[in-house]
Design a protein around this motif. Structure first.
Motif, short mmCIF file in Angstrom:
data_model
loop_
_atom_site.label_atom_id
_atom_site.label_comp_id
_atom_site.label_asym_id
_atom_site.label_seq_id
_atom_site.Cartn_x
_atom_site.Cartn_y
_atom_site.Cartn_z
N ASP A 51 -5.27 -0.71 -4.85
CA ASP A 51 -4.81 -1.35 -3.91
C ASP A 51 -5.95 -2.35 -3.11
O ASP A 51 -6.81 -1.96 -2.59
N GLU A 52 -5.64 -3.60 -3.55
CA GLU A 52 -6.37 -4.65 -3.06
C GLU A 52 -7.71 -4.14 -3.40
O GLU A 52 -8.82 -4.31 -2.65
N SER A 80 0.88 -1.17 0.00
CA SER A 80 0.14 -0.15 -0.04
C SER A 80 0.80 1.25 -0.04
O SER A 80 0.71 2.17 -0.68
#
Ligand code: ADP
Ligand code: MG
Length: 253
Positions: free
Chosen positions: A174-175, A44
């Motif tokens: 991000d995810e 991240s």
């Protein structure tokens, strides 16, 4: 051809903890780079630094050869003004785990707001483009719905349309499926597959290993703030070189 994004020695510390430790990374035009690694490895932080949501403590990041955070004037570098930073950040699109939509705006307005306010498009133009983008993510019939009226997968697809609306040079994820119920993951991954096919330049942080194997041009494995291993999916998943990647994969596939 010069890379769209280059990181050179990018370093980020939180107090005495080094979250990114001299990371080097190039992302070429049209390339899909998938970042994997254990929790806390700096994934991240990496994408947040590229989007200038975090300051960096060392090294340089370049977008189309331009040093992020600075402008060049008569051969000298100067830190960007807030306005200059905002303009640079719009060339990078980001999609978060938690969607981050404006709750009081319709899907259409979530997507059309930035083009209208900051790119000087007329309301009509911005809405036409936003409609086309929502169509592209399969939400042409949800234009006037508010986030609370949409499923998590639909909200994330609105967020993807919104990230595309400023026509960024690169998209960071991000995810993007980690907050979704399992049955909604595939509709979001399907949109990412489509963007990859269309040739968008993307960096995708994910735990979806099957997706990484299928869609990535290159996989980056991070641990403890460093890129430990990088390569095409066949190599990363088929013949990992480092013991650490080997043990990560045995836990996650
Ligand atoms: P990942 O996304 O791979 O799980 P992160 O990039 O979120 O990892 O975090 C990397 C490291 O930096 C972790 O040790 C995390 O605790 C630390 N970290 C991240 N953000 C902050 C912050 N705002 N303040 C302090 N430490 C942070
Ligand atoms: Mg993370």
């Amino acid at each position: 051809m010069s890379p769209v994004l280059s990181l050179r020695g990018t370093t980020k510390r939180f107090g005495d903890h080094t979250a990114l430790d001299a990371v080097d990374l190039d992302v070429a035009e049209g390339e899909v780079v998938v970042v994997i690694g254990p929790s806390g490895s700096g994934k991240s932080t990496l994408v947040r630094c590229v989007h200038q949501l975090e300051s960096v403590d060392g090294g340089g990041m370049y977008l189309d050869g331009e040093l992020l955070g600075y402008s060049e004037h008569r051969g000298a570098l100067r830190p960007l003004t807030p306005r200059g930073t905002a303009a640079q950040r719009r060339r990078v699109g980001m999609v978060f785990q938690q969607f981050n939509l404006f709750p009081h705006f319709s899907a259409l307005r979530n997507v059309s707001e930035a083009p209208r306010r900051v790119h000087g498009r007329t309301a009509g133009e911005a809405e036409r483009e936003a409609t086309a983008l929502l169509d592209r993510v399969g939400l042409g019939d949800r234009l006037h719905h508010y986030p609370r009226q949409l499923s998590g997968g639909q909200q994330q697809r609105v967020a993807i349309a919104r990230a595309l609306a400023t026509r960024p040079r690169i998209l960071l994820f991000d995810e993007p499926t980690s907050a979704l119920d399992p049955e909604l993951v595939e509709e979001v991954l399907g949109v990412l597959r489509g963007l990859a096919r269309d040739g968008l330049t993307m960096v995708v942080v994910t735990h979806e290993m099957a997706f990484a194997r299928e869609v990535a041009d290159r996989v980056v494995f991070m641990e403890a703030g460093r890129i430990v291993e990088t390569g095409p999916p066949a190599q990363i998943f088929g013949s990992p070189r480092s013991e650490r990647l080997h043990s990560f994969l045995s836990r996650h596939t």
